[in-house]
Enzyme design. Structure first.
Site, PDB file in Angstrom:
ATOM      1  N   ASP A 129      54.445  11.420  66.390  1.00  0.00           N
ATOM      2  CA  ASP A 129      55.251  12.510  65.835  1.00  0.00           C
ATOM      3  C   ASP A 129      54.403  13.471  65.007  1.00  0.00           C
ATOM      4  O   ASP A 129      54.172  14.615  65.385  1.00  0.00           O
ATOM      5  CB  ASP A 129      56.376  11.934  64.974  1.00  0.00           C
ATOM      6  N   GLU A 150      58.416   8.161  68.527  1.00  0.00           N
ATOM      7  CA  GLU A 150      57.100   7.804  67.996  1.00  0.00           C
ATOM      8  C   GLU A 150      56.442   6.648  68.732  1.00  0.00           C
ATOM      9  O   GLU A 150      55.334   6.774  69.261  1.00  0.00           O
ATOM     10  CB  GLU A 150      57.233   7.461  66.504  1.00  0.00           C
ATOM     11  N   GLY A 190      32.909   1.327  66.924  1.00  0.00           N
ATOM     12  CA  GLY A 190      31.817   2.286  66.964  1.00  0.00           C
ATOM     13  C   GLY A 190      30.477   1.591  66.884  1.00  0.00           C
ATOM     14  O   GLY A 190      30.378   0.367  67.041  1.00  0.00           O
ATOM     15  N   GLY A 191      29.445   2.341  66.637  1.00  0.00           N
ATOM     16  CA  GLY A 191      28.109   1.769  66.610  1.00  0.00           C
ATOM     17  C   GLY A 191      27.794   1.003  65.344  1.00  0.00           C
ATOM     18  O   GLY A 191      26.755   0.350  65.261  1.00  0.00           O
ATOM     19  N   GLN A 208      60.930  14.628  63.110  1.00  0.00           N
ATOM     20  CA  GLN A 208      59.625  14.571  62.478  1.00  0.00           C
ATOM     21  C   GLN A 208      58.536  15.426  63.125  1.00  0.00           C
ATOM     22  O   GLN A 208      57.808  16.124  62.424  1.00  0.00           O
ATOM     23  CB  GLN A 208      59.132  13.114  62.427  1.00  0.00           C
TER      24      GLN A 208
END
Length: 415
Positions: free
Chosen positions: A168, A139, A247-248, A17
């Site tokens: 991958d 993977e 996040g914010g 892959q």
């Protein structure tokens, strides 16, 4: 206008892959990708996870569009001569063999440079230089070693790998950028170079916000946007954050109408500060607009569990698509949890070429992912994957071999 990489020749030694993802992207942009495979066997994924007996699997066909296949017995002297001729003719050699395999074939960097000083040799490895550089990586190993698994899942459960193939396919994307960059530099220098993308490095690059959070945690001892705040305990390492956005802008996955029988009847909902008033009005909590416990992002942080539970009471009265239609009117960020069945049937994705239908001479029609990168002057035409050794005669003729020589080498098992 032609294709962006028209005239670039790729010698493709990749399999499974990570490497095929890279070379397929280059082929979609117009490069001539010659995939070298073992006679009678080929890429191992041709036979893996087959859904139709004796037909190339979807695993193979969806990673090898727009390529040509040549079969060579590289253990014979004549086979090595063919490979040397290909090295002289091609611009880039791409491989994702186990460490040292290319050297054992007799194609060290020094030997390749002798044959073609303009050759770019691009490799995918599991780890970069260090204690694990000789280890074989797949993977999920890359996801674990790159920091993804330790930061994925819920705090009271084990580490989890993601369904996205960031080890991958993610590393294949990184390598493709490295190859194009090396080709650009070669225009100035005239020289080839080595390009390497390690799977651990690629995963870490995609997890950079977690490295950001590790440093914030070390400095402050807490991560206020994580669900562990304010009542949970933070250790020395970034914890698993469930479905928090990281996040914010706090976000969470919420139930929608039908969740009891549909495992994907959910929506991702972000309580973005600029649209907080609109959120309050939509869910019928107008008093939160002025209530000091909810009016500001800082005030809401310790109450996020309550906020999302209240919003969920509203989303559970709507299907995920009904909720999307309403929320988008107010620019409230959200997204439906789409199943693979829903994605496969999405007409808009087909119109953009993100989902394509491909016709195969043995398999018939099947769906595949198209080029995720759109160029206005180099549109992508997705062509089927090659049959094993389908283009051997064509490639050999391009190298200067006569029909008689080709027939002789086939009879000898060289090709």
């Amino acid at each position: 206008m032609g294709k962006a990489l028209e005239g670039v020749r790729i010698l493709d030694f990749t399999h499974v892959q990570s490497g095929p993802t890279c070379t397929q992207l280059l082929a979609w942009f117009g490069a001539d990708v010659v995939k070298v495979e073992r006679a009678g066997e080929g890429d191992i994924t041709r036979g893996q996870l087959r859904d139709i007996p004796d037909v190339d699997s979807l695993y193979f066909t969806m990673l090898n569009h727009n390529k040509r296949s040549i079969t060579i017995n590289t253990k014979t002297p004549q086979g090595k001569e063919v490979l040397e001729a290909l090295v002289r003719k091609c611009d880039v050699l791409v491989e994702n063999f186990a460490p040292g395999a290319l050297d054992r074939m007799g194609f060290t960097w020094e030997r390749i440079q002798q044959l073609n000083p303009r050759m770019i040799v691009a490799s995918i490895k599991g780890f970069g230089p260090g204690p694990y550089e000789d280890c074989k990586v797949y993977e999920n190993v890359a996801q674990c070693a790159g920091g993804a698994a330790s930061t994925t899942g819920f705090d009271d459960g084990p580490p989890l790998v993601t369904g996205a193939q960031i080890g991958d396919s993610g590393t294949g994307l990184h390598l493709a950028l490295g190859i194009v960059t090396a080709l650009y530099q070669r225009v100035r220098t005239g020289r080839g170079q080595r390009v390497m993308a390690a799977m651990q490095d690629g995963v870490l690059n995609l997890c950079r916000v977690k490295l950001r959070d590790q440093q914030r945690l070390a400095r402050n001892g807490v991560l206020q946007e994580y669900p562990q705040y304010p009542d949970g305990q933070f250790g020395e390492a970034v914890p698993r954050a469930g479905n928090a956005s990281g996040g914010g802008q706090p976000g969470s996955i919420l139930k929608c109408k039908g969740w009891e029988h549909d495992p994907n009847a959910y929506i991702y909902f972000i309580t973005q500060a600029p649209v907080w008033q609109a959120i309050c009005k939509v869910i019928g909590k107008e008093d939160w607009i002025t209530n000091p416990d909810y009016a500001t992002p800082a005030a809401r942080l310790p109450r996020l569990a309550e906020v999302f539970a209240t919003i969920e009471q509203w989303t559970m009265t709507k299907t995920k698509f009904e909720a999307m239609e309403i929320l988008n009117q107010y620019d409230i960020p959200c997204g439906p949890i789409l199943s693979m069945k829903e994605i496969a049937e999405d007409e808009s994705l087909r119109k953009t070429g993100t989902i394509v239908e491909v016709d195969h001479p043995k398999r018939g029609k099947y769906l595949s992912v198209g080029n995720p990168i759109k160029l206005s002057d180099s549109p992508t035409e997705v062509r089927r994957s090659p049959l094993l050794g389908e283009h051997t005669d064509d490639v050999m003729a391009e190298l200067g071999y006569t029909p008689a020589q080709i027939a002789e080498m086939r009879a000898a098992g060289v090709i």
